[in-house]
Motif scaffolding. Structure first.
Motif, PDB file in Angstrom:
ATOM      1  N   SER A   1      -7.143   8.617   5.901  1.00 35.27           N
ATOM      2  CA  SER A   1      -6.302   7.554   6.446  1.00 35.27           C
ATOM      3  C   SER A   1      -7.147   6.572   7.257  1.00 35.27           C
ATOM      4  CB  SER A   1      -5.221   8.154   7.345  1.00 35.27           C
ATOM      5  OG  SER A   1      -4.620   7.151   8.148  1.00 35.27           O
TER       6      SER A   1
ATOM      7  N   TYR B   1       5.487   1.768   2.396  1.00 38.80           N
ATOM      8  CA  TYR B   1       5.904   1.453   3.752  1.00 38.80           C
ATOM      9  C   TYR B   1       7.327   0.903   3.764  1.00 38.80           C
ATOM     10  CZ  TYR B   1       1.264   2.146   5.745  1.00 38.80           C
ATOM     11  OH  TYR B   1       0.091   2.695   6.189  1.00 38.80           O
TER      12      TYR B   1
ATOM     13  N   ASP C   1      -3.745   3.009   1.156  1.00 42.73           N
ATOM     14  CA  ASP C   1      -4.428   2.267   2.206  1.00 42.73           C
ATOM     15  C   ASP C   1      -5.405   3.165   2.966  1.00 42.73           C
ATOM     16  OD1 ASP C   1      -2.621   3.846   3.531  1.00 42.73           O
ATOM     17  OD2 ASP C   1      -1.835   2.252   4.825  1.00 42.73           O
ATOM     18  N   TRP C   2      -5.912   4.204   2.290  1.00 40.93           N
ATOM     19  CA  TRP C   2      -6.885   5.100   2.900  1.00 40.93           C
ATOM     20  C   TRP C   2      -8.290   4.540   2.708  1.00 40.93           C
ATOM     21  CZ3 TRP C   2      -5.931  11.045   2.915  1.00 40.93           C
ATOM     22  CH2 TRP C   2      -4.661  11.304   3.462  1.00 40.93           C
ATOM     23  N   THR C   3      -9.198   4.931   3.601  1.00 43.67           N
ATOM     24  CA  THR C   3     -10.572   4.435   3.609  1.00 43.67           C
ATOM     25  C   THR C   3     -11.480   5.382   2.832  1.00 43.67           C
ATOM     26  OG1 THR C   3     -10.233   3.419   5.767  1.00 43.67           O
ATOM     27  CG2 THR C   3     -12.516   3.788   5.088  1.00 43.67           C
TER      28      THR C   3
ATOM     29  N   ALA D   1       0.851  -1.191   0.000  1.00 45.32           N
ATOM     30  CA  ALA D   1       0.000   0.000   0.000  1.00 45.32           C
ATOM     31  C   ALA D   1       0.880   1.233   0.000  1.00 45.32           C
ATOM     32  CB  ALA D   1      -0.923  -0.001   1.222  1.00 45.32           C
TER      33      ALA D   1
ATOM     34  N   GLU E   1       5.246  -1.487  -6.285  1.00 47.21           N
ATOM     35  CA  GLU E   1       4.142  -0.549  -6.093  1.00 47.21           C
ATOM     36  C   GLU E   1       3.827   0.192  -7.387  1.00 47.21           C
ATOM     37  OE1 GLU E   1       2.069   0.010  -3.741  1.00 47.21           O
ATOM     38  OE2 GLU E   1       2.906  -1.326  -2.238  1.00 47.21           O
TER      39      GLU E   1
ATOM     40  N   SER F   1      -8.467   4.762  -3.964  1.00 45.66           N
ATOM     41  CA  SER F   1      -8.666   3.829  -2.848  1.00 45.66           C
ATOM     42  C   SER F   1      -7.914   2.529  -3.101  1.00 45.66           C
ATOM     43  CB  SER F   1     -10.156   3.554  -2.628  1.00 45.66           C
ATOM     44  OG  SER F   1     -10.748   2.965  -3.775  1.00 45.66           O
TER      45      SER F   1
ATOM     46  N   ARG G   1       1.054   5.582   1.070  1.00 46.62           N
ATOM     47  CA  ARG G   1       0.528   6.615   1.956  1.00 46.62           C
ATOM     48  C   ARG G   1       0.742   7.976   1.310  1.00 46.62           C
ATOM     49  NH1 ARG G   1       4.886   5.314   6.140  1.00 46.62           N
ATOM     50  NH2 ARG G   1       5.879   4.731   4.175  1.00 46.62           N
TER      51      ARG G   1
END
Length: 245
Positions: free
Chosen positions: A169, A199, A154-156, A2, A207, A150, A4
């Motif tokens: 986040s 990460y 890894d955000w909602t 994921a 990625e 999305s 960020r």
């Protein structure tokens, strides 16, 4: 795997001056990782941390004047706070901006280099975001953008309609990432883009390959030989995938 959202990147003629402006506006500190780069982040911040999306100001020889597709919305706690913040920004060099918004409760301004941003009226949803309420991207299809982003991060996903999409986040902290349907939003690129970071221990190339599978395309912004990878999302918005960390 994921990614960020770690920072919003501004191109500028004078990174130092614009960095100082945004540090004053946000109540953050400003530092430099090297010539032509000013990093604006909360004092004592140790990132990446979803509690804050930082601002990175990078000097370029002649930033193009274009339609801006990404901007910041700033949060306020009260009507008095909103008025005080706007007055302070005007003293710092911001100018009022008319983008056809009409009679709205928020205030549209431009920073000293012309980047648009909004000072919002108090809204309960933004009471715990910090000074940046949302990073807003104009687009033609919020549903498609929500699907891509999305999947990319890894955000909602909190809300999606034909006109609007909102992500945050998964830890429930920091600003939102919002997509707003806007006519002709993909007419031109902008001076503001998003920087994503994998990460620790994840593979940057993997990625990037995953993003391409989601619909991202390679972007050449004259970056040359750099450790990050420049891509564009499904509507052509440029963004960068940084090295893991």
């Amino acid at each position: 795997m994921a990614l960020r959202l770690v920072q919003v990147n501004f191109k500028a003629r004078d990174d130092s001056a614009l960095g100082r402006f945004w540090a004053e506006v946000l109540g953050w500190g400003v530092s430099s990782e090297g010539p032509g780069v000013s990093n604006v982040e909360p004092v004592g911040f140790v990132g990446p941390d979803p509690a804050a999306v930082c601002v990175d100001v990078v000097a370029v020889p002649d930033p193009e004047t274009v339609r801006y597709r990404a901007h910041l919305d700033l949060a306020t706690a009260s009507a008095a706070h909103q008025a005080e913040l706007v007055a302070r920004m005007l003293k710092l060099g911001a100018t009022p901006a008319d983008i056809g918004q009409g009679d709205v409760p928020w205030t549209v301004l431009a920073d000293p280099e012309g980047n648009l941003f909004c000072v919002l009226e108090p809204r309960p949803i933004y009471r715990d975001t910090g000074p940046i309420a949302a990073v807003v991207v104009n687009c033609t299809d919020p549903r498609a953008m929500a699907l891509f982003w999305s999947g990319a991060m890894d955000w909602t996903l909190h809300e999606v309609t034909d006109d609007f999409a909102r992500l945050r986040s998964g830890k429930g902290v920091g600003p939102y990432l919002e997509f707003v349907r806007t006519p002709a939003a993909n007419a031109a690129s902008g001076r503001v883009h998003l920087d994503l970071r994998p990460y620790p221990g994840d593979d940057q190339a993997a990625e990037v390959a995953r993003l391409r599978a989601l619909g991202a395309t390679d972007a050449d912004v004259g970056q040359g030989d750099v450790p990050w990878v420049c891509l564009a999302d499904t509507e052509g918005n440029e963004f960068c995938v940084l090295t893991p960390g």
